[in-house]
Enzyme design. Structure first.
Site, PDB file in Angstrom:
ATOM      1  N   SER A 768       0.844  -1.192   0.000  1.00 38.39           N
ATOM      2  CA  SER A 768       0.000   0.000   0.000  1.00 38.39           C
ATOM      3  C   SER A 768       0.886   1.252   0.000  1.00 38.39           C
ATOM      4  CB  SER A 768      -0.955  -0.035   1.196  1.00 38.39           C
ATOM      5  OG  SER A 768      -1.972   0.918   1.050  1.00 38.39           O
ATOM      6  N   ASP A 845      -9.179  -4.177  -6.495  1.00 37.53           N
ATOM      7  CA  ASP A 845      -8.837  -3.275  -5.388  1.00 37.53           C
ATOM      8  C   ASP A 845      -9.697  -2.018  -5.462  1.00 37.53           C
ATOM      9  OD1 ASP A 845      -7.608  -1.646  -3.478  1.00 37.53           O
ATOM     10  OD2 ASP A 845      -5.620  -2.452  -3.906  1.00 37.53           O
ATOM     11  N   HIS A 878      -7.895  -4.875  -1.803  1.00 40.64           N
ATOM     12  CA  HIS A 878      -6.617  -4.354  -1.313  1.00 40.64           C
ATOM     13  C   HIS A 878      -5.877  -5.354  -0.418  1.00 40.64           C
ATOM     14  CE1 HIS A 878      -3.800  -1.109  -0.934  1.00 40.64           C
ATOM     15  NE2 HIS A 878      -3.928  -1.026   0.375  1.00 40.64           N
TER      16      HIS A 878
END
Length: 921
Positions: A768, A845, A878
């Site tokens: 991330s 995502d 994610h």
């Protein structure tokens, strides 16, 4: 007493330290010496018959360089795999040794001396064991502060992924009694008890003083199901009314986004043990949110984005409060970006304490652009494709405001329950519709305190609304951008303090987390419209969670802070008059605590999270008249496992970069030897206000890499991260990725200069924001320090990320165009300077869109850059979990890293065909 509430296995983010209970015993020292003797003899034997080329610091000097044609002795490689730190995962350098002949006489002398040595050693060992001094390493408590490890098994990747190393933790659902009783908790599904029971936390205690004050337990639900229309339904969630006569039960929950879901709701009667639909006319209507009135006489709920009210006065009628809710208008619940970035919950509904008013958010998404998410294997939309179109992907479109685009327009509305009307209160000098974020709503009797900021989060207005008079005013305006160039973070810990003149509180007030000095501290504002608070804390440390609880009887405020160390957490209390600040936890020992207080702050679930093995206790606080302590969890199994396995050696410290002290933790292999040359993996997150270096206990992927692969793993919290001072945090504004990358490179250069580090084998990885900073670090470094990198689900251009998060740190692309250009990963020629790097992303995502990776891939294609690998995961969000993808992520990281440090990626560039395999001799 049974363990309260629900036990869970929770991953904890970092490695620990432990008190120095015992140093290495004589026996463990003997074991280590014995191991090293064996290791030395084995290596000497092989090195005498095998030539290996020592790598230089240059790019071409790897031990496994493709030109090393003399590295083909299979017997050497097989024996070498027995040493975790020089085995198949780590190709060490060896010095060239010559075989020297020895005459027979000398051999005889050597044999006699060896026999004498073995006899003496055996005698010493006999005496040693007969004295019962021997303790096997598996019987010694794990000590994370130890500088060496005994014998044991390495940590495995399977263990890390399966939760083998997760501490068992419990959560308590504290609940206030109908008459304000403190110390009550909600037990659901406890063994040997009814399904839903209200217990006094002190129940089961044999102390007469304690048991005399225990509130009798009360069963709310006997069975783990409800009967509705002949159907048995299993509860997804249960929420008792304050008077404990009813329970709001949800069933058939279906997830929406991170916090939101829909469910069927039922009202369960405690006395009759029967249930009825929340809305009898629409029993199968899926509800997005349902909230009890504090008076237990009504429930307000959102369905199909409209707000409704169900009174419990015998009339089962449901009143519809709003009518225009739909795909673009939300009432009482947040949209995607407010759920993700502002409230961190599925609720945007707030009941007044007297139950006469309901405040709720109206969200208008009309101007917010849509982002399409495609799913190629699953159908999260729930819609079946028509015949002949089954092979087409499913699509979910979400209103996703990106940096610089239209934000949702939010307003706070009020519903007068007695009058039955909805109203709003206009405040002079407010932010424009497209420039307003509502961050917090707090009831204060018949008034409402509202915190709102401009969209770039550097100007805050504190607004006070009188709902009875239907008027309001701005009571405080703060421009923190002008103050220090920074921003306001969102906080949900603000607490109302009602007036109590007899107890030293003449007027209403509130406690809030504020910017004070060089960090976050807590302040007391009284009266409610006072802009000049009393600062309850201050100094060169920060409050991490505050107020955690407030004891209104004794005017005590509890909070969690970094007062002892920026990488520790302790619990403290302070009086409302700012006097008597003192620790609640024992600050003599390095510790990291979390705490959950009962409704009246008389009791708490105290969670010790490290550096030793985590434990939990229910304890009384200074606010309780009776002392009480009960151990909830010792994590004995985890403690036993920690004895049996070789966990990494943890080396904590600070690194000075540009005059700033940065925290680091270096995870060393269990048998670390400063004479060896180790590869280094840097792991980081680096996001604004985050912290990765701390004293929590954790055995994670980084632990596996150090323990099983034998590499060094280093984490450095650079500038921009939390708890090293606000000045060092806000420095990154307008240019994310610059100072974060700069500090990782500076740290890598410091490690590259260490004698025990192989400077040609240094890598970095992150997920991330950590993936973004991995790429920015590789881009800035251009291969001068880092050879390899691994980025998972990275942002590559902040213009692709959501507006509320991004603009807080970057402002808008319209205000800061050059900043956005510079922070995007765009210098692909610099990326070509690294040996090789890996990128992974989930196609589904909804947070960091797959477009980030695709856009970077296109830049690489346009410039003919090929020194990278890519792995994508269909339908994964994610977290990358769909169809077992999470395991593949970590397998890929591990195997890719092994190949990198073994020099395999050096063979990829400029590969040449082998027409005829080389014959083995």
């Amino acid at each position: 007493m049974d363990a309260p509430a629900t036990a869970s296995r929770q991953p904890i983010a970092e490695e620990p330290r432990m008190s120095q209970e015992s140093s290495l015993s004589t026996v463990s020292t003997t074991s280590l010496v014995f191991d090293r003797l064996h290791e030395h003899n084995e290596k000497s034997y092989h090195s005498s018959s095998q030539r290996r080329r020592a790598p230089s610091a240059s790019r071409g000097g790897y031990a496994d360089h493709p030109d090393d044609d003399d590295d083909d002795d299979e017997s050497y490689k097989e024996a070498d795999t027995n040493d975790l730190e020089t085995g198949p995962f780590l190709a060490p350098a060896s010095v060239m040794m010559r075989r020297v002949g020895v005459d027979r006489g000398l051999k005889k002398v050597i044999l006699i001396l060896a026999a004498a040595f073995l006899f003496a050693w055996g005698a010493a060992l006999f005496v040693f064991l007969s004295n019962k001094s021997y303790k096997h390493a598996s019987t010694i408590d794990h000590d994370p502060s130890a500088t060496s490890r005994g014998s044991g098994k390495p940590v495995t990747l399977d263990q890390v992924i399966s939760g083998f190393w997760y501490p068992t933790s419990h959560s308590i659902s504290w609940i206030e009694g109908p008459n304000g009783e403190d110390g009550l908790l909600l037990e659901q599904g406890a063994r040997g008890k009814d399904y839903l029971v209200v217990e006094d936390v002190r129940s089961g205690n044999k102390d007469s003083q304690v048991s005399a004050n225990v509130v009798q337990s009360r069963t709310l639900m006997k069975n783990p199901w409800i009967n509705v229309g002949g159907r048995q339904l299993a509860p997804s969630d249960t929420r008792p009314s304050k008077d404990m006569k009813k329970v709001l039960v949800s069933t058939d929950r279906q997830r929406n986004w991170r916090y939101s879901y829909t469910a069927l709701y039922w009202i369960f009667d405690v006395e009759t043990q029967t249930a009825e639909a929340l809305d009898p006319e629409h029993p199968d209507g899926r509800v997005q949110l349902a909230t009890w009135s504090p008076q237990s006489n009504a429930i307000v709920f959102t369905r199909d984005n409209n707000l409704f009210l169900r009174k419990l006065d015998g009339d089962k009628k449901v009143t519809q409060i709003t009518n225009d809710g739909g795909p673009e208008y939300f009432y009482g619940i947040p949209d995607w970006v407010y759920e993700e970035e502002v409230f961190a919950t599925n609720s945007a509904t707030w009941y007044s304490e007297d139950g006469k008013y309901v405040a709720f958010l109206r969200t208008n998404e009309t101007g917010v652009p849509e982002y399409p998410l495609q799913y190629f294997l699953s159908r999260p939309s729930g819609k079946e494709k028509p015949p002949g179109e089954e092979t087409y992907p499913d699509e979910k479109r979400i209103k996703y405001p990106r940096a610089g685009s239209h934000n949702p327009v939010v307003d706070l509305l009020f519903f007068d329950v007695e009058r039955g009307d909805v109203f709003s209160v206009d405040i002079d000098g407010g932010f424009a519709d497209d420039d307003r974020l509502i961050n917090m709503v707090l009831w204060a009797n018949d008034k409402v305190l509202i915190k709102e900021t401009n969209r770039v989060s550097d100007i805050m207005r504190v607004v006070l609304v009188d709902v009875v008079a239907r008027t309001g005013k701005t009571v405080n305006t703060i421009d923190v951008g002008e103050l220090d160039g920074g921003w306001f973070e969102i906080s949900h810990t603000t607490q109302f303090i009602p007036a109590d003149p007899a107890n030293g509180r003449p007027q209403d007030g509130y406690i809030d987390t504020v910017v004070h000095g060089n960090g976050d501290h807590i302040a007391y504002f009284s009266p409610m419209d006072n802009a000049e608070p009393v600062y309850l804390t201050g100094g060169d440390w920060e409050v991490d969670d505050g107020p955690s609880a407030v004891d209104l009887k004794n005017n005590l405020v509890y909070f969690v802070a970094t007062k002892e160390s920026s990488i520790q957490r302790h619990v403290y209390s302070v009086h409302l008059n700012r006097s008597d600040l003192k620790p609640f936890t024992d600050t003599k020992f390095e510790s990291y605590y979390d705490i959950s207080f009962s409704s009246g702050a008389g009791y708490a679930l105290l969670s010790y999270q490290g550096p030793k093995i985590p434990w939990q206790k229910v304890v009384s606080t200074p606010s309780s008249p009776v002392s009480y302590e009960h151990v909830v969890e010792k994590n004995e199994d985890l403690a036993e496992n920690a004895k049996k396995y070789e966990l990494p050696i943890l080396n904590y410290g600070t690194l000075k970069v540009d005059g700033v002290e940065l925290n680091y933790v270096e995870r060393r292999p269990p048998h670390f030897d400063e004479k060896k040359k180790y590869p280094v993996l840097f792991q980081q997150y680096s996001g604004p206000g985050s912290q990765s270096v701390h004293k929590k206990f954790a055995v994670d992927f980084q632990s596996y890499v150090a323990s099983a692969l034998g590499y060094l793993v280093v984490t450095v919290d650079g500038r921009g991260t939390g708890f090293i001072g606000r000045k060092n945090r806000v420095l990154i504004r307008d240019h994310l990725g610059y100072w974060e990358a700069h500090d990782q490179i500076a740290a890598a250069q410091a490690w590259a200069a260490k004698k025990y580090v192989d400077p040609a084998r240094i890598a970095i990885w992150g997920w991330s924001y950590g993936g973004f900073n991995t790429l920015k670090t590789l881009e800035m470094d251009a291969g001068r320090t880092f050879s390899y990198g691994m980025a998972v689900a990275p942002v590559t251009d902040w213009r692709f990320y959501d507006s509320i998060y991004t603009e807080r740190y970057m402002r808008t692309p319209q205000l800061n165009p050059s900043g956005y250009d510079q922070t995007a990963v765009s210098n692909v020629s610099a990326l070509a300077g690294n040996v090789r790097w890996l990128m992974m992303h989930g196609v589904g995502d909804d947070n960091v869109h797959y477009q980030n990776t695709l856009t970077l891939l296109d830049k690489l294609d346009l410039n003919g850059i090929e020194n990278y690998d890519v792995h994508v995961f269909p339908d994964s969000d994610h977290g990358i979990y769909f169809h077992g993808a999470n395991r593949i992520v970590y397998d890929k990281l591990s195997n890719w890293l092994i190949n990198a440090f073994n020099g395999e990626w050096l063979k990829v560039a400029g590969a040449k065909p082998i027409v005829e395999p080389k014959a083995r001799v």
